[in-house]
Design an enzyme around this catalytic site. Structure first.
Site, PDB file in Angstrom:
ATOM      1  N   HIS A 174       0.916  -1.119  -0.237  1.00 15.83           N
ATOM      2  CA  HIS A 174       0.136  -0.532  -0.198  1.00 15.83           C
ATOM      3  C   HIS A 174       1.147   1.353   0.124  1.00 15.83           C
ATOM      4  O   HIS A 174      -0.022   2.198  -0.552  1.00 15.83           O
ATOM      5  CB  HIS A 174      -0.881   0.058   1.252  1.00 15.83           C
ATOM      6  N   ASP A 245      -4.581  -6.345  -8.066  1.00 16.94           N
ATOM      7  CA  ASP A 245      -4.409  -5.618  -6.283  1.00 16.94           C
ATOM      8  C   ASP A 245      -5.157  -4.371  -6.949  1.00 16.94           C
ATOM      9  O   ASP A 245      -4.601  -3.777  -7.934  1.00 16.94           O
ATOM     10  CB  ASP A 245      -3.355  -6.126  -5.753  1.00 16.94           C
TER      11      ASP A 245
END
Length: 471
Positions: A174, A245
């Protein structure tokens, strides 16, 4: 094919504009991935998005890896995968999948982005940790397969993630691009082993945002033709859906170019971009290969058909109270070292550490109090002391261990207690580094697991779990 169908935007309750989401639905987005909300909010939004879409069916997904309670405040947090790994029980893994599927379907969510089949083999990995079933590929394969069977029985689609394996890294994708340094042979024996075994059951494989030089030293897995097209689809023979993702994660840089590269590499779904309108406009300006567009359309049509094979239960039926978590806790709790036993009338002092999310310890403390044990915060000295470690994975955080200051505080407290026990309610490695007389691992902060931890101290049962990781 409507090119916009490639894009599956994210929707964050309390942050994303519902008006924008409905506009994206009208433009032909192929689906949405939901984050947060209440049961009522999720149910209302899924109905609204489907009503707005020109498609016969769109796919609504969510990261309900530990049940809906990881995202919804009015749903139960189910046992973590690592807890199931400690229990080693396929029936529990199946039941978790079934409960998750039924509850998700009852709210209009027909695709659960799970299971995580990454290995829990790196103590500093800030994002996998309790999301994994353990460090052993065979254990992960066995329990993830049972979980997938449960999802299927409940009518929800699944997704293996994060291909080709995100476990042995110390970076949160992230925030930055993790690098997985291993030979291809090592990857085949470990990281890739669960994927290889479970592909026949997989509706989807989610490609991770990580660089794997042994497979492709130039491109992250999620944008790599070598990893998606050659390894996954050709060598491993996977012919179902490939999703990226979330594209809004910071590992990839420019998300429009990353999305284009992912599609050209073989992905069929471009998940959760930060700027979905801009991505749609960008894709329309490109000359996209017709064969890849046709294949992406076929894949999404197949997923839509499978998602409707089993009717959705009512919310009342799906959310009926069960004793699943209590049964799982008794099989999962794991003791290392000397136990700490309590009797009515005794006093237990406790010290909280690593509680970033302000998780409540009330279920643990109240269970002890209900059995006649006095519970008091540690005030500098104690006959019996329990150190409660709460730290767990959290996206965009970048770390998972205790800080040096927290460790120093805990060690100082242990020196001032005659008997002590460290209870890890999440990340097992936090307790592993503390020199306590004993360590109790629950792998989950849920109320049922806190209550089980208290019952263990009271001698009401003996922990049966085995550590699924190496400390």
């Amino acid at each position: 094919m409507n090119i916009n169908r490639l894009v599956h935007p994210g929707f964050w309750f309390g942050k994303t504009s519902e008006e924008d989401a409905l506009k994206l639905a009208r433009l032909g987005a192929g689906g949405f991935c939901l984050y947060g909300g209440t049961r009522a909010e999720v149910s209302a939004l899924t109905r609204a998005l489907r009503a707005a879409s020109p498609h016969k069916k769109i796919l609504i997904s969510a990261d309900y890896e530990d049940g809906l309670g990881r995202w919804l405040p009015d749903a139960e947090l189910l046992p973590s995968n690592l807890a199931l790994g400690a229990a080693g029980d396929e029936e529990l893994a199946f039941e978790k999948g079934l409960l998750t599927a039924r509850q998700a379907k009852s709210l209009g969510v027909d695709w659960v982005f799970a299971p995580v089949v990454d290995l829990a083999d790196h103590p500093d990995n800030p994002i996998v940790n309790t999301r994994s079933f353990g460090a052993d590929p065979a254990l992960v394969t066995r329990l993830a397969g049972a979980f997938m069977d449960g999802l299927a029985r409940g009518g929800a689609l699944n997704s293996l993630k994060h291909f080709p394996g995100h476990g042995n890294t110390a970076t949160d994708s992230h925030l930055a691009l993790p690098v997985l340094l291993a030979t291809k042979q090592h990857l085949l024996e470990r990281e890739l082993a669960p994927f290889c075994a479970l592909l026949p059951k997989a509706d989807c494989v989610m490609a991770g945002h990580l660089l794997v030089p042994a497979l492709d030293d130039q491109r992250p897995a999620s944008t790599s033709p070598k990893i998606i097209g050659e390894l996954l689809q050709t060598e491993m023979g996977f012919s179902n859906c490939v999703s990226t993702d979330a594209l809004m994660m910071k590992a990839l840089g420019d998300e429009k170019q990353a999305a284009l590269s992912a599609f050209l590499a073989g992905a069929h779904i471009l998940l959760a971009p930060e700027k979905p309108f801009e991505l749609m406009e960008f894709l329309h300006a490109q000359k996209l290969p017709e064969d890849k567009l046709r294949r992406a359309e076929q894949i999404q049509n197949l997923l839509c058909a499978r998602a409707d094979e089993i009717p959705s239960p009512t919310q009342a039926a799906a959310f009926e109270s069960t004793d699943f978590s209590a049964r799982a806790a008794r099989k999962a709790l794991t003791l290392s070292g000397a136990p700490l036993t309590l009797k009515p009338g005794e006093t237990l002092h406790y010290l909280d550490t690593g509680n970033d999310e302000n998780l409540s310890s009330a279920p643990f403390l109240n269970t002890l109090a209900a059995h006649g044990v006095r519970v008091e915060k540690f005030n500098g000295t104690a006959d019996k002391l329990a150190v409660l470690c709460w730290r767990r994975y959290q996206a965009f955080k970048g770390k998972i261990g205790l800080s040096e200051e927290e460790i120093a505080q805990v060690k100082a407290a242990l020196r001032r207690a005659k008997q002590h026990l460290v209870i890890s309610f999440a990340n097992p490695w936090t307790a592993g580094g503390i020199p306590a007389g004993g360590r109790l691992f629950t792998f989950s902060p849920s109320p049922a697991f806190q209550q089980a931890a208290a019952e263990c101290l009271l001698g009401l049962f003996t922990p049966q779990g085995k550590l699924p990781v190496s400390l």
